[in-house]
Design an enzyme around this catalytic site. Structure first.
Site, PDB file in Angstrom:
ATOM      1  N   ASP A 152       9.792   4.134   0.139  1.00 20.52           N
ATOM      2  CA  ASP A 152       8.744   4.922  -0.485  1.00 20.52           C
ATOM      3  C   ASP A 152       9.282   5.814  -1.607  1.00 20.52           C
ATOM      4  OD1 ASP A 152       5.740   6.006   0.079  1.00 20.52           O
ATOM      5  OD2 ASP A 152       7.062   7.656  -0.485  1.00 20.52           O
ATOM      6  N   ALA A 180       3.437   5.572  -1.265  1.00 22.60           N
ATOM      7  CA  ALA A 180       3.601   4.163  -1.641  1.00 22.60           C
ATOM      8  C   ALA A 180       3.405   3.259  -0.435  1.00 22.60           C
ATOM      9  CB  ALA A 180       4.973   3.937  -2.260  1.00 22.60           C
ATOM     10  N   ASP A 181       3.992   3.637   0.698  1.00 22.15           N
ATOM     11  CA  ASP A 181       3.802   2.865   1.933  1.00 22.15           C
ATOM     12  C   ASP A 181       2.332   2.800   2.316  1.00 22.15           C
ATOM     13  OD1 ASP A 181       6.436   2.105   2.643  1.00 22.15           O
ATOM     14  OD2 ASP A 181       6.847   4.109   3.386  1.00 22.15           O
ATOM     15  N   THR A 182       1.675   3.955   2.274  1.00 17.21           N
ATOM     16  CA  THR A 182       0.271   4.007   2.683  1.00 17.21           C
ATOM     17  C   THR A 182      -0.607   3.188   1.751  1.00 17.21           C
ATOM     18  OG1 THR A 182       0.604   6.205   3.636  1.00 17.21           O
ATOM     19  CG2 THR A 182      -1.659   5.551   3.157  1.00 17.21           C
ATOM     20  N   GLY A 185      -0.110  -0.484   2.440  1.00 21.78           N
ATOM     21  CA  GLY A 185      -0.754  -0.852   3.696  1.00 21.78           C
ATOM     22  C   GLY A 185      -2.259  -0.993   3.547  1.00 21.78           C
TER      23      GLY A 185
END
Length: 407
Positions: A152, A180-182, A185
């Site tokens: 991230d 960024a991860d969220t 996802g």
């Protein structure tokens, strides 16, 4: 460890299946971006089987402790756990057996790993042409950076996110969440739902791909568009909005408030509500462009005004006038807010080990369905026997797999 329980307050009505109840999902994901995607499916009813490496006896205590942490409990609720050694022929055969009846497979390995394991899209499509296969990676499935590790914070820096975050002159700053991860996802989950909808029409599955890199560039939205459309390179603006003036954080007698004054109508309302009608004819503040040029002077005057009263005073004065104003809360204050409590995004859960806890609920709702926590995050292999028996494996076969540490 025995299966955990949940409180009745989070239970959904079993007589009304949730929208994704017909779908079976094989979850091969780890860390955050992939689990975030799968959580969207699990919370709305999908039967999610979390497939993970068998845990060596020496690591069971360590893994158990990690599973009881806030992040893990929040990411992996509403799933079942199957431990499976995908590096072994027997483990892959079990996965293939499950894949024949599955609707979705989600993975976030580095792009080359799934093919080295023999579980890539082409292989799984040959077993089940209806499968929706979703891949989430740091940089995409191909290209010059495809095999780089993607985290991230690295992506925040590479996309320009950090360059527009923080106070001017203080250097780049990471966002306080794994944005960024969220983003990857959530975009991944959206892609999966799109593919399932198309499969209803065509009967065919497909390969959905997203990455942290492209998801965060998309999430930056208007900042990205400022460069692409107008050739502007966005800069740090701190708590000021980069294009809407005045917007920012101001100290009051007992805290801090945010205001956002968008457009000429809102600007006039602010001037009249604060008893500053003279600002309407002040050449420094006539247009948004003028206010942007003289934002330091305007903010100085606003700071002097807001310092004279409390948060409650300003929120109670500006909101009824149609002006956006709110407190700058800590996380505990946010969840204590009456509107947050009314919306029900705090999901209370009774956990056998942790006791009474709460998880972060879904941020959207339906008039037909109520999502909730049907089961808390599972321990490794908690559902091995249950899942494998349902897949047609005999008790003797299951015991043999366990003795060889395939599960």
């Amino acid at each position: 460890m025995s299966a955990t329980s949940i409180s009745e307050t989070t239970m959904t009505d079993a007589s009304t299946p949730l929208p994704l109840a017909p779908y079976k999902v094989l979850d091969l994901t780890r860390v955050r971006a992939g689990p975030t995607a799968v959580r969207q499916l699990a919370d709305w009813g999908a039967d999610v089987i979390k497939i993970e490496e068998p845990v060596a006896p020496s690591r069971e205590t360590e893994m158990g402790g990690m599973r009881l942490g806030p992040d893990y409990q929040n990411l992996h609720r509403n799933k079942r756990s199957l431990t499976l050694d995908l590096k072994s022929d027997e483990g892959r055969e079990v996965l293939f057996t499950l894949a024949r009846e599955a609707d979705v497979i989600v993975e976030n390995f580095r792009p080359d790993v799934k093919d080295r394991l023999g579980i890539g899209y082409d292989t799984l499509r040959g077993i089940n042409p209806r499968i929706v296969y979703a891949s989430i990676s740091g940089f995409g499935q191909d290209g010059p950076y495809a095999r780089r590790p993607g985290y991230d914070q690295i992506i925040q820096g590479m996309t320009g996110m950090m360059s527009v975050t923080g106070l001017p002159g203080h250097g780049p700053v990471r966002a306080g969440i794994a944005i960024a991860d969220t983003a990857a996802g959530l975009y991944g989950a959206m892609g999966i739902l799109m593919a399932l909808l198309e499969r209803e029409r065509t009967g065919k599955g497909q390969w959905i791909q997203t990455s942290l890199l492209e998801a965060l560039l998309a999430m930056m939205d208007f900042q990205s568009a400022r460069w692409l459309v107008a050739g502007e390179i966005p800069q740090q603006a701190g708590n000021d909005h980069p294009t809407i003036i005045p917007t920012g954080v101001f100290d009051t007698q007992d805290g801090k408030v945010n205001i956002c004054v968008s457009g000429a109508v809102m600007w006039e309302r602010l001037c009249r509500t604060l008893d500053r009608a003279a600002w309407l004819t002040d050449p420094r503040f006539l247009t948004n462009k003028d206010r942007s040029k003289h934002r330091d002077a305007l903010n100085a005057e606003l700071r002097a005004i807001f310092a004279t009263q409390t948060n409650a005073h300003w929120i109670g004065l500006l909101n009824p006038a149609g002006l956006a104003c709110g407190a700058v809360n800590t996380v505990d204050q946010a969840f204590a807010d009456p509107q947050v409590q009314h919306l029900g995004i705090r999901w209370p859960v009774r956990h056998d080990t942790l006791g009474d806890i709460a998880l972060v609920g879904q941020p959207y709702r339906s008039n037909l369905h109520t999502s909730g926590v049907r089961s808390v995050a599972p321990m490794p292999g908690e559902h091995n026997d249950q899942i494998l028996r349902a897949a047609g494996l005999s008790p003797d076969t299951i015991n043999a797999l366990r003795s060889r540490h395939v599960i």
